[in-house]
Scaffold this motif. Structure first.
Motif, PDB file in Angstrom:
ATOM      1  N   GLY A 139       0.814  -1.207   0.000  1.00  0.00           N
ATOM      2  CA  GLY A 139       0.000   0.000   0.000  1.00  0.00           C
ATOM      3  C   GLY A 139       0.850   1.260   0.000  1.00  0.00           C
ATOM      4  O   GLY A 139       0.462   2.287  -0.582  1.00  0.00           O
ATOM      5  N   VAL A 140       2.019   1.188   0.636  1.00  0.00           N
ATOM      6  CA  VAL A 140       2.933   2.337   0.631  1.00  0.00           C
ATOM      7  C   VAL A 140       3.394   2.627  -0.795  1.00  0.00           C
ATOM      8  O   VAL A 140       3.492   3.783  -1.222  1.00  0.00           O
ATOM      9  CB  VAL A 140       4.140   2.066   1.551  1.00  0.00           C
ATOM     10  CG1 VAL A 140       5.156   3.202   1.460  1.00  0.00           C
ATOM     11  CG2 VAL A 140       3.681   1.880   2.984  1.00  0.00           C
ATOM     12  N   LEU A 141       3.663   1.570  -1.554  1.00  0.00           N
ATOM     13  CA  LEU A 141       4.092   1.750  -2.941  1.00  0.00           C
ATOM     14  C   LEU A 141       3.004   2.428  -3.758  1.00  0.00           C
ATOM     15  O   LEU A 141       3.281   3.319  -4.571  1.00  0.00           O
ATOM     16  CB  LEU A 141       4.438   0.390  -3.557  1.00  0.00           C
ATOM     17  CG  LEU A 141       5.568  -0.399  -2.884  1.00  0.00           C
ATOM     18  CD1 LEU A 141       5.719  -1.752  -3.547  1.00  0.00           C
ATOM     19  CD2 LEU A 141       6.867   0.372  -2.943  1.00  0.00           C
ATOM     20  N   ALA A 142       1.760   1.995  -3.557  1.00  0.00           N
ATOM     21  CA  ALA A 142       0.657   2.612  -4.295  1.00  0.00           C
ATOM     22  C   ALA A 142       0.515   4.084  -3.930  1.00  0.00           C
ATOM     23  O   ALA A 142       0.265   4.933  -4.804  1.00  0.00           O
ATOM     24  CB  ALA A 142      -0.640   1.855  -4.005  1.00  0.00           C
ATOM     25  N   THR A 143       0.681   4.393  -2.647  1.00  0.00           N
ATOM     26  CA  THR A 143       0.569   5.790  -2.213  1.00  0.00           C
ATOM     27  C   THR A 143       1.676   6.648  -2.805  1.00  0.00           C
ATOM     28  O   THR A 143       1.425   7.751  -3.320  1.00  0.00           O
ATOM     29  CB  THR A 143       0.615   5.862  -0.681  1.00  0.00           C
ATOM     30  OG1 THR A 143      -0.467   5.089  -0.142  1.00  0.00           O
ATOM     31  CG2 THR A 143       0.490   7.292  -0.200  1.00  0.00           C
ATOM     32  N   VAL A 144       2.912   6.147  -2.761  1.00  0.00           N
ATOM     33  CA  VAL A 144       4.037   6.913  -3.319  1.00  0.00           C
ATOM     34  C   VAL A 144       3.841   7.107  -4.816  1.00  0.00           C
ATOM     35  O   VAL A 144       4.054   8.205  -5.358  1.00  0.00           O
ATOM     36  CB  VAL A 144       5.367   6.198  -3.025  1.00  0.00           C
ATOM     37  CG1 VAL A 144       6.518   6.870  -3.774  1.00  0.00           C
ATOM     38  CG2 VAL A 144       5.651   6.197  -1.532  1.00  0.00           C
ATOM     39  N   ALA A 195      10.720   9.299  -7.720  1.00  0.00           N
ATOM     40  CA  ALA A 195      10.120   8.521  -6.632  1.00  0.00           C
ATOM     41  C   ALA A 195       8.904   7.737  -7.106  1.00  0.00           C
ATOM     42  O   ALA A 195       8.679   6.596  -6.683  1.00  0.00           O
ATOM     43  CB  ALA A 195       9.725   9.456  -5.485  1.00  0.00           C
ATOM     44  N   ALA A 196       8.097   8.338  -8.002  1.00  0.00           N
ATOM     45  CA  ALA A 196       6.817   7.728  -8.368  1.00  0.00           C
ATOM     46  C   ALA A 196       6.959   6.585  -9.361  1.00  0.00           C
ATOM     47  O   ALA A 196       6.301   5.546  -9.222  1.00  0.00           O
ATOM     48  CB  ALA A 196       5.892   8.801  -8.948  1.00  0.00           C
ATOM     49  N   ILE A 197       7.799   6.743 -10.370  1.00  0.00           N
ATOM     50  CA  ILE A 197       7.863   5.736 -11.440  1.00  0.00           C
ATOM     51  C   ILE A 197       8.312   4.372 -10.910  1.00  0.00           C
ATOM     52  O   ILE A 197       7.649   3.355 -11.173  1.00  0.00           O
ATOM     53  CB  ILE A 197       8.767   6.241 -12.586  1.00  0.00           C
ATOM     54  CG1 ILE A 197       8.100   7.432 -13.276  1.00  0.00           C
ATOM     55  CG2 ILE A 197       9.033   5.131 -13.589  1.00  0.00           C
ATOM     56  CD1 ILE A 197       8.975   8.133 -14.288  1.00  0.00           C
ATOM     57  N   PRO A 198       9.424   4.272 -10.145  1.00  0.00           N
ATOM     58  CA  PRO A 198       9.774   2.950  -9.599  1.00  0.00           C
ATOM     59  C   PRO A 198       8.697   2.390  -8.671  1.00  0.00           C
ATOM     60  O   PRO A 198       8.477   1.179  -8.645  1.00  0.00           O
ATOM     61  CB  PRO A 198      11.078   3.209  -8.837  1.00  0.00           C
ATOM     62  CG  PRO A 198      11.609   4.460  -9.409  1.00  0.00           C
ATOM     63  CD  PRO A 198      10.434   5.278  -9.795  1.00  0.00           C
ATOM     64  N   ALA A 199       8.028   3.273  -7.905  1.00  0.00           N
ATOM     65  CA  ALA A 199       6.993   2.791  -6.983  1.00  0.00           C
ATOM     66  C   ALA A 199       5.862   2.119  -7.749  1.00  0.00           C
ATOM     67  O   ALA A 199       5.361   1.056  -7.346  1.00  0.00           O
ATOM     68  CB  ALA A 199       6.456   3.946  -6.141  1.00  0.00           C
ATOM     69  N   VAL A 200       5.447   2.713  -8.873  1.00  0.00           N
ATOM     70  CA  VAL A 200       4.368   2.121  -9.668  1.00  0.00           C
ATOM     71  C   VAL A 200       4.811   0.796 -10.278  1.00  0.00           C
ATOM     72  O   VAL A 200       4.075  -0.208 -10.251  1.00  0.00           O
ATOM     73  CB  VAL A 200       3.921   3.107 -10.769  1.00  0.00           C
ATOM     74  CG1 VAL A 200       2.946   2.434 -11.721  1.00  0.00           C
ATOM     75  CG2 VAL A 200       3.276   4.342 -10.143  1.00  0.00           C
ATOM     76  N   VAL A 201       6.024   0.774 -10.827  1.00  0.00           N
ATOM     77  CA  VAL A 201       6.528  -0.457 -11.440  1.00  0.00           C
ATOM     78  C   VAL A 201       6.655  -1.575 -10.405  1.00  0.00           C
ATOM     79  O   VAL A 201       6.243  -2.728 -10.635  1.00  0.00           O
ATOM     80  CB  VAL A 201       7.885  -0.192 -12.126  1.00  0.00           C
ATOM     81  CG1 VAL A 201       8.503  -1.488 -12.626  1.00  0.00           C
ATOM     82  CG2 VAL A 201       7.707   0.788 -13.291  1.00  0.00           C
TER      83      VAL A 201
END
Length: 242
Positions: A139-144, A195-201
């Protein structure tokens, strides 16, 4: 008619336009945004490392238990083949064995359908709990992934606003006055995207990996249920022979 005096040179303008230099010269609000985004990126990569290790170990244990379940002809044999492996697969075997032992005195009178239902319910709870535990942290990854670009954009808007305020105070539209502030502001957006692109991947990767792990859990649960049903059938056959 006297000529206009030239605009004063702004020697205090930031000359270091490297990322570190722009960070040092940025407004405190923009600095806070950058620090928050860097921490979010560190959290993303920490979760990636921790969840990768956890998921790999869990899949390895579960595959071993599933092989034991598929190779066994009875529940007790599966427990023996599984050995000292732990994890939700082993828990399924032991819960089924415990429920079968507790229900043993009533099987002749009540039949095996009640035992099958109780075992299925217990296996379902173990399966659901293991799936939830494996999803912790994603869930942290989705939020970031969803919030970081907007946080970076906020830093950019704030920085550009301050750049235009600087234009007003300096009474000049010289690009050399505006460019450093805009560059600092755009750096916040860049960090937000980093920060966002790796989190989504990584989130999408773990979503697929967790789905495969849940499929392994379902296969193991089905295998344990089959062994319980088979044990009941052989028990009924022995009773008829007696």
């Amino acid at each position: 008619m006297a000529a206009e005096a030239p605009a004063p040179l702004h020697t205090d303008l930031p000359q270091d336009l490297t990322p570190v230099g722009m960070y040092r010269a940025a407004h405190p609000v923009v600095k806070a945004v950058m620090i928050g985004l860097v921490l979010a990126s560190l959290a993303t990569w920490t979760i990636w490392l921790a969840k990768s290790v956890e998921l790999a170990a869990a899949r390895r244990r579960l595959r071993g238990t599933l092989r034991a379940v598929r190779a066994a002809h009875s529940l007790d044999e599966a427990i023996g083949l599984n050995g000292k492996r732990r994890g939700p697969g082993a828990a399924m075997l032991h819960v089924a064995r415990h429920e079968a032992g507790v229900s043993e005195p009533a099987l002749d009178a009540a039949g095996g359908e009640g035992l099958k239902e109780r075992v299925a319910a217990a296996l379902g709870r173990i399966e659901a709990g293991a799936g939830r535990r494996m999803s912790v942290g994603t869930g942290v990854l989705a939020t970031v992934g969803s919030v970081a670009p907007f946080v970076g954009l906020f830093g950019t808007v704030w920085g550009i606003m301050n750049a235009f305020i600087g234009i007003s105070h300096s009474k000049t539209t010289n690009l050399a006055v505006v460019a450093p502030g805009i560059a600092e502001a755009l750096l916040a957006t860049a960090i937000g995207l980093v920060a966002a692109i790796p989190a989504v991947v990584i989130y999408n990767h773990f979503a697929r990996a967790t789905a495969r792990y849940r499929a392994l859990l379902a296969d193991t649960s089905t295998g344990v249920s089959i062994l319980v049903s088979r044990d009941l059938d052989f028990r009924a056959a022995r009773r008829r022979e007696e």
